[in-house]
Design a protein around this motif. Structure first.
Motif, mmCIF file in Angstrom:
data_model
loop_
_atom_site.group_PDB
_atom_site.id
_atom_site.type_symbol
_atom_site.label_atom_id
_atom_site.label_comp_id
_atom_site.label_asym_id
_atom_site.label_seq_id
_atom_site.Cartn_x
_atom_site.Cartn_y
_atom_site.Cartn_z
ATOM 1 N N GLU A 14 27.639 118.697 -5.759
ATOM 2 C CA GLU A 14 28.735 117.923 -6.273
ATOM 3 C C GLU A 14 28.638 117.998 -7.926
ATOM 4 O O GLU A 14 29.620 118.198 -8.567
ATOM 5 C CB GLU A 14 29.209 116.877 -5.602
ATOM 6 N N HIS A 71 27.237 112.523 -11.740
ATOM 7 C CA HIS A 71 28.417 112.901 -11.334
ATOM 8 C C HIS A 71 28.980 111.460 -10.909
ATOM 9 O O HIS A 71 28.525 110.641 -10.104
ATOM 10 C CB HIS A 71 28.157 113.607 -9.987
ATOM 11 N N ASN A 72 30.338 111.338 -11.184
ATOM 12 C CA ASN A 72 31.225 110.158 -10.956
ATOM 13 C C ASN A 72 30.584 108.926 -11.044
ATOM 14 O O ASN A 72 30.523 107.917 -10.343
ATOM 15 C CB ASN A 72 31.506 110.301 -9.596
ATOM 16 N N THR A 103 27.381 108.144 -11.577
ATOM 17 C CA THR A 103 26.006 107.930 -10.708
ATOM 18 C C THR A 103 25.023 108.894 -11.056
ATOM 19 O O THR A 103 25.641 110.160 -11.216
ATOM 20 C CB THR A 103 26.098 107.662 -9.040
ATOM 21 N N SER A 113 23.368 103.669 -10.722
ATOM 22 C CA SER A 113 24.575 103.283 -11.509
ATOM 23 C C SER A 113 24.424 102.142 -11.965
ATOM 24 O O SER A 113 23.734 101.238 -11.962
ATOM 25 C CB SER A 113 25.656 103.614 -10.488
#
Length: 133
Positions: free
Chosen positions: A13, A68-69, A71, A123
């Motif tokens: 991802e 990613h996103n 994290t 995160s």
């Protein structure tokens, strides 16, 4: 197997991750995008002619970082070479753009898999999660 699958999915991802090696006493970091989960192993791919390959041969301890996103994932571990032609074919099938640079029989294509790996998902909003494989 569930943990390594989560790591592999995250790398896919994110698409780009950064691989850190050392050359003497100097850290070296560069972007990578190859990841393959095959036979329960997490692989990356490079070329034997590249400096990164020589650095890994001298010291197989590496670290990967991907984001990613919101994290980030860090993987600390050692890389071991696997010269299995079937694994090389699998990464070329997954990432056909590599075929312009590599072939399973060219003597340059190199597949490396993680051993003694500790992957940590982090995160700012959740406690870290660690996966070992």
């Amino acid at each position: 197997m569930e943990g390594i699958q989560k790591v592999y999915q995250f790398l896919n991802e994110a698409q780009t991750y950064y691989l850190a090696t050392v050359e003497g006493d100097q850290p070296r970091v560069r972007p990578f995008g190859t990841a393959l989960l095959e036979n329960g192993r997490l692989y990356i791919q490079t070329g034997r002619a590249k400096e990164v390959s020589k650095q890994i041969a001298a010291n197989p301890k590496v670290e990967v970082c991907a984001f990613h996103n919101g994290t980030w994932l860090r993987i600390a571990g050692e890389l071991c070479e696997d010269d299995d032609r079937a694994v090389k074919v699998s990464i070329l099938e997954k990432m056909p753009s590599l075929k312009a640079m590599y072939s399973p029989d060219d003597g340059n294509m190199q597949m490396l898999y993680f051993t003694h790996a500790v992957a940590t998902f982090s995160s700012f909003t959740a406690a870290p999660e660690t996966v070992e494989f």
